[in-house]
Design a protein around this motif. Sequence first.
Motif, PDB file in Angstrom:
ATOM      1  N   VAL A   1      -2.809   2.087  -4.192  1.00  9.70           N
ATOM      2  CA  VAL A   1      -2.299   3.453  -4.113  1.00  9.70           C
ATOM      3  C   VAL A   1      -3.409   4.341  -3.564  1.00  9.70           C
ATOM      4  N   LEU A   2      -3.146   5.015  -2.452  1.00  2.81           N
ATOM      5  CA  LEU A   2      -4.085   5.954  -1.847  1.00  2.81           C
ATOM      6  C   LEU A   2      -3.528   7.360  -2.039  1.00  2.81           C
ATOM      7  N   TRP A   3      -4.304   8.234  -2.666  1.00  5.42           N
ATOM      8  CA  TRP A   3      -3.746   9.509  -3.113  1.00  5.42           C
ATOM      9  C   TRP A   3      -4.671  10.668  -2.767  1.00  5.42           C
ATOM     10  N   GLY A   4      -4.145  11.637  -1.988  1.00  6.75           N
ATOM     11  CA  GLY A   4      -4.854  12.888  -1.733  1.00  6.75           C
ATOM     12  C   GLY A   4      -4.617  13.851  -2.880  1.00  6.75           C
ATOM     13  N   GLU A   5      -5.687  14.289  -3.524  1.00  5.59           N
ATOM     14  CA  GLU A   5      -5.582  15.089  -4.748  1.00  5.59           C
ATOM     15  C   GLU A   5      -5.064  16.504  -4.496  1.00  5.59           C
TER      16      GLU A   5
ATOM     17  N   ALA B   1       0.855  -1.185   0.000  1.00  5.11           N
ATOM     18  CA  ALA B   1       0.000   0.000   0.000  1.00  5.11           C
ATOM     19  C   ALA B   1       0.894   1.239   0.000  1.00  5.11           C
ATOM     20  N   ILE B   2       0.598   2.172  -0.892  1.00  5.14           N
ATOM     21  CA  ILE B   2       1.399   3.372  -1.070  1.00  5.14           C
ATOM     22  C   ILE B   2       0.507   4.591  -0.845  1.00  5.14           C
ATOM     23  N   LEU B   3       0.956   5.509   0.010  1.00  4.63           N
ATOM     24  CA  LEU B   3       0.205   6.724   0.297  1.00  4.63           C
ATOM     25  C   LEU B   3       0.954   7.940  -0.247  1.00  4.63           C
ATOM     26  N   ASN B   4       0.394   8.561  -1.258  1.00  5.80           N
ATOM     27  CA  ASN B   4       0.838   9.840  -1.806  1.00  5.80           C
ATOM     28  C   ASN B   4       2.317   9.928  -2.130  1.00  5.80           C
ATOM     29  N   VAL B   5       2.812   8.907  -2.796  1.00  8.23           N
ATOM     30  CA  VAL B   5       4.142   8.973  -3.406  1.00  8.23           C
ATOM     31  C   VAL B   5       4.095   8.174  -4.696  1.00  8.23           C
ATOM     32  N   PRO B   6       4.576   8.758  -5.796  1.00 11.39           N
ATOM     33  CA  PRO B   6       4.530   8.033  -7.067  1.00 11.39           C
ATOM     34  C   PRO B   6       5.574   6.924  -7.138  1.00 11.39           C
ATOM     35  N   HIS B   7       5.338   5.991  -8.051  1.00 13.76           N
ATOM     36  CA  HIS B   7       6.375   5.025  -8.385  1.00 13.76           C
ATOM     37  C   HIS B   7       7.618   5.804  -8.817  1.00 13.76           C
TER      38      HIS B   7
ATOM     39  N   PHE C   1      -8.562  10.626  -3.169  1.00 15.59           N
ATOM     40  CA  PHE C   1      -9.370  11.379  -2.210  1.00 15.59           C
ATOM     41  C   PHE C   1      -9.332  12.841  -2.643  1.00 15.59           C
ATOM     42  N   LEU C   2     -10.441  13.339  -3.175  1.00 17.62           N
ATOM     43  CA  LEU C   2     -10.462  14.661  -3.785  1.00 17.62           C
ATOM     44  C   LEU C   2     -10.183  15.777  -2.788  1.00 17.62           C
ATOM     45  N   ASP C   3     -10.538  15.582  -1.516  1.00 17.90           N
ATOM     46  CA  ASP C   3     -10.421  16.654  -0.530  1.00 17.90           C
ATOM     47  C   ASP C   3      -9.320  16.387   0.486  1.00 17.90           C
ATOM     48  N   ALA C   4      -8.342  15.551   0.148  1.00 17.63           N
ATOM     49  CA  ALA C   4      -7.228  15.263   1.057  1.00 17.63           C
ATOM     50  C   ALA C   4      -5.929  15.807   0.467  1.00 17.63           C
ATOM     51  N   THR C   5      -4.949  16.028   1.343  1.00 20.04           N
ATOM     52  CA  THR C   5      -3.656  16.577   0.947  1.00 20.04           C
ATOM     53  C   THR C   5      -2.609  15.460   0.885  1.00 20.04           C
ATOM     54  N   HIS C   6      -1.343  15.867   0.880  1.00 17.05           N
ATOM     55  CA  HIS C   6      -0.249  14.902   0.927  1.00 17.05           C
ATOM     56  C   HIS C   6      -0.343  14.028   2.176  1.00 17.05           C
ATOM     57  N   TRP C   7      -0.964  14.559   3.230  1.00 21.46           N
ATOM     58  CA  TRP C   7      -1.081  13.856   4.505  1.00 21.46           C
ATOM     59  C   TRP C   7      -2.423  13.123   4.558  1.00 21.46           C
ATOM     60  N   VAL C   8      -2.632  12.263   3.591  1.00 16.28           N
ATOM     61  CA  VAL C   8      -3.934  11.613   3.451  1.00 16.28           C
ATOM     62  C   VAL C   8      -4.278  10.780   4.676  1.00 16.28           C
ATOM     63  N   HIS C   9      -3.298  10.196   5.347  1.00 19.96           N
ATOM     64  CA  HIS C   9      -3.576   9.377   6.520  1.00 19.96           C
ATOM     65  C   HIS C   9      -3.975  10.226   7.718  1.00 19.96           C
TER      66      HIS C   9
ATOM     67  N   VAL D   1      -8.727   5.695   5.035  1.00 22.77           N
ATOM     68  CA  VAL D   1      -7.454   5.023   4.758  1.00 22.77           C
ATOM     69  C   VAL D   1      -7.416   3.669   5.447  1.00 22.77           C
ATOM     70  N   ASN D   2      -7.873   3.623   6.678  1.00 22.42           N
ATOM     71  CA  ASN D   2      -7.885   2.362   7.404  1.00 22.42           C
ATOM     72  C   ASN D   2      -8.777   1.337   6.717  1.00 22.42           C
ATOM     73  N   GLU D   3      -9.929   1.765   6.244  1.00 23.33           N
ATOM     74  CA  GLU D   3     -10.840   0.854   5.542  1.00 23.33           C
ATOM     75  C   GLU D   3     -10.191   0.294   4.281  1.00 23.33           C
ATOM     76  N   GLU D   4      -9.460   1.144   3.569  1.00 23.94           N
ATOM     77  CA  GLU D   4      -8.782   0.687   2.344  1.00 23.94           C
ATOM     78  C   GLU D   4      -7.682  -0.317   2.676  1.00 23.94           C
TER      79      GLU D   4
END
Length: 297
Positions: free
Chosen positions: A238-242, A105-111, A267-275, A282-285
């Motif tokens: 991949v979990l991504w804050g837009e 699982a990757i949070l807000n960092v690209p490959h 997540f349209l309304d989340a930032t880099h700090w999506v967690h 995020v926990n559900e995902e």
Amino acid sequence: DVAAAAVGASAGAAVAGEELAITSGHFAAGGEGVRIHYAECRPLNQAEEKGTVMLLHGFPDYHGSWLVEQVSATGRLSMLVGHDWGAFVAWAAAAEYPQLFERLAILNVPHPTRFAEGLLTWQQLSKSWYIFAFQTPLLPETILELSDFALLRRMLSTDPDAPMPPEVIEEHVRAFAANPGAMAAAVNYYRAGGRGLWSGMGSAAVGAMQVALRALTRTPEPRQRQSERGHIVIPVQVLWGERDRYLGRELAEPPREVVPNQRPTRFLDATHWVHWDRPHEVNEELLALLQAETNLP
């Protein structure tokens, strides 16, 4: 010794809601002159360990950024989760040692390959200016520690969309203040990633996170579960804050030719700090990934 700031928590799989024991202050040898701090979270009444979830944090987080709700996951398969620099480490680890992990699982960092492509554009270069600034010796960590970590406090209080409670900000500050050299160790990730940056100007190497890219392109050992060089074939969420101010939304999805089994969630309304912004979602995902079939939809 250097207390590296990338590893967050190693958690034994537990049933959500079960009483947990969290211990910190552990250190693992990470090579010559390097100590890696980690914390453990285990259910108190679990006789048999069902699996392991390893959570890797980034900068300027510390292991407490992984909420207990996120740590207390259920599942039998090992999973690697990373955010920020922890995600870069996770990308590299999953490619280098795929036999160790069943899920990623990757949070807000690209490959790393996608990030290298992005840094060939002015749009992403303008967002990543600080990576170049962090190449300066001594100055970045000195500025971040000035006036009782004033810049760090401001960053933590204004960057996430969801306000970070003052006591949580103080926990972050204490994590750095109580460990001399920790801030320099964190900034050193950027310096290590920038090795060869200047000599590579004008080529595809510009802006590439060198350590991660080298790991992703090594020839795998025969026992590894990879069909081709650099491919990650385990399920990847991949979990991504837009609203990430540091990374463009166009970088969110990994190249399918190297990460074929992927499921991006935005997540349209989340930032880099999506967690921090969307902890429950995020926990559900993460729980869903643990319980998912081998092939993601």
